[in-house]
Write a protein that holds these residues in place. Structure first.
Motif, mmCIF file in Angstrom:
data_model
loop_
_atom_site.group_PDB
_atom_site.id
_atom_site.type_symbol
_atom_site.label_atom_id
_atom_site.label_comp_id
_atom_site.label_asym_id
_atom_site.label_seq_id
_atom_site.Cartn_x
_atom_site.Cartn_y
_atom_site.Cartn_z
ATOM 1 N N MET A 41 -8.320 17.514 -16.412
ATOM 2 C CA MET A 41 -8.934 18.602 -15.632
ATOM 3 C C MET A 41 -10.147 19.167 -16.365
ATOM 4 N N ALA A 68 0.264 19.111 -17.819
ATOM 5 C CA ALA A 68 -0.841 20.072 -17.846
ATOM 6 C C ALA A 68 -1.136 20.579 -19.255
ATOM 7 N N LEU A 122 -6.421 23.931 -13.082
ATOM 8 C CA LEU A 122 -5.263 23.053 -12.869
ATOM 9 C C LEU A 122 -4.006 23.874 -12.599
#
Lengths: 302, 302
Positions: B166, B158, A40
């Motif tokens: 992810m 993230a 990512l």
């Protein structure tokens, strides 16, 4: 007011400087973790580092510089703004959107990685923008930080950029007139360019009523920028542009060029630039960089 | 401490109340404009209004209620949090992601509209969350607002939910062990449940060091929630669940159930719930709703 050749060389220096600073800041702020999320972060870095003119960071830092804002704070705000711009390009390039193969001269993220990585990397850069702004390193003053968030979120969402992108999708099946195309572009491109100027002014503690001339400057260069983009799409070279050209005409979409003709569009862009520069008449040399940016916007070939 | 039947009926009331308040707030805050952006707002409303358990808003408002926060402020923060949750479901359902056809018992957004509308509506709800938080109506105190932004952006990006998503994609082609699955789920589901509790505490002006037990509560119910989800996916009925079931097994993905077996997974979820309730021992009746939510999480069938 110090224009012409010296303005040009100062702009070139400023463009080189901001490109290096933005790349350096993304590199420092997005280290790749040693776990299954690595892919990512690699995707985020692929899209964020080493591409683009960094026009929005240049504008933001130029305005901040006029008001004596510390460079590090301005760069952090510029990173947040550029993260929004980069995320929007990633999603815009997706097969279900514009389906583009080339961006800043390299394969688009969904081709270099895959579509799901592109969706998630875009989403993550979207959050990253607000993470950066909410951090005290951007400004010790919480009111300044939340004002930056408010302007960026409003400029980026349905009332701004994303709203313009939806109008752009509708444009493929509708006959838009010049008025509607202008509104579309004011949202799609103009909103973030306006945010650049507004965020610089917020960092400089310019009160909202003192930002009117900067907002007018941003509105005019935003429209000039889009007309220039249409001219590049109409006449340009994909290799120089670093992206596909001639796509709007192929899609049957109305553009400034298709509605006005190339000659009138070029005149209109030049007129808007002069008008933009006119809004800076209350400023002296400290606004020279903004004047050069306005001229650069219509003279660039990519 | 006022548990059992009366706790159940109070939870049912709270679930009905929060569902109505969240729908009402989305309806009021997202009017459809009379221009070419209408389709975007209609897509946002389709996904945001009238579906889901509203577990995150329930948690956030329950914690805020413990500290006497004004209901309107708590609902606004809950709307921001739920917008992030809804945007993540929209993008997660896309063909390039989980490719789901059913969500909350109705066709997913990309089927009801199209893929490009789903990408843009998700992106717009993502911004909408931060627009709502940055508005003084959420809190007159800019520090409270920017803290809400910081927690939500960090939990969503993230480092949080998107990082977990992810890992989930990587899980399709990797052999994850229980430790990695736990970490994945702590990010993918746990981060936003943790944000719910943290945001309620921020509105209640609970200092960071006073939030430790709430954070521990959130971590335990987050994991219990995911184990319960795996059990529903393993044994459930698509009609009751309102979404496709059995997908993880079909995709060959490791889950708590595949790694521990259904029986041990169920025991583990119950143990986590008791542990979560234990973290609230310093609170009296005012935490009864949080206790009921913890039990509800493993007893639900959708």
């Amino acid at each position: 007011m110090g224009e012409g050749a010296s303005g040009d060389s100062r702009l070139k220096e400023a463009l080189v400087a901001i490109a290096g600073e933005v790349d350096g800041a993304f590199d420092a702020l997005l280290p790749v973790p040693d776990d299954a999320r690595a892919r990512l972060y690699e995707a985020m870095r692929y899209a964020a580092i080493g591409g683009g003119k960094r026009l929005r960071p240049l504008l933001l830092t130029a305005v901040a510089g006029m008001y004596g804002v510390q460079r590090e704070a301005a760069i952090r705000a510029a990173i947040a703004l550029e993260s929004i711009h980069v995320y929007s390009l990633i999603h815009d390039d997706l097969p279900c959107m514009d389906d583009d193969a080339l961006r800043h001269g390299k394969p688009t993220l969904h081709l270099a990685f895959d579509e799901s990585a592109a969706v998630l990397a875009g989403d993550s850069l979207h959050d990253f923008a607000f993470e950066v702004l909410s951090d005290p390193a951007t400004s010790a003053d919480p009111f300044t930080r939340i004002e930056l968030v408010r302007v960026l979120a409003t400029s980026s969402g349905a009332e701004g950029m994303a709203g313009g992108q939806m109008m752009d999708l509708v444009a493929e099946t509708s006959e838009f007139d010049l008025h509607t195309i202008t509104r579309l572009q004011q949202l799609k491109t103009g909103a973030l360019l306006g945010a650049a100027v507004e965020m610089g002014a917020i960092l400089g503690h310019v009160p909202p009523e003192g930002r009117t001339h900067l907002r007018s400057y941003a509105r005019d260069i935003g429209l000039a920028f889009q007309i220039a983009d249409d001219l590049i799409d109409h006449e340009g070279d994909a290799e120089v542009a670093g992206k596909a050209v001639g796509k709007d005409a192929d899609a049957g979409k109305a553009t400034f060029v298709s509605l006005m003709g190339a000659e009138r569009a070029r005149d209109q862009a030049r007129m808007l630039v002069e008008q933009a520069v006119g809004h800076l008449s209350g400023h002296g040399e400290e606004a020279d960089l903004l004047r050069s940016v306005a001229r650069y916007i219509v003279e660039r070939d990519h």
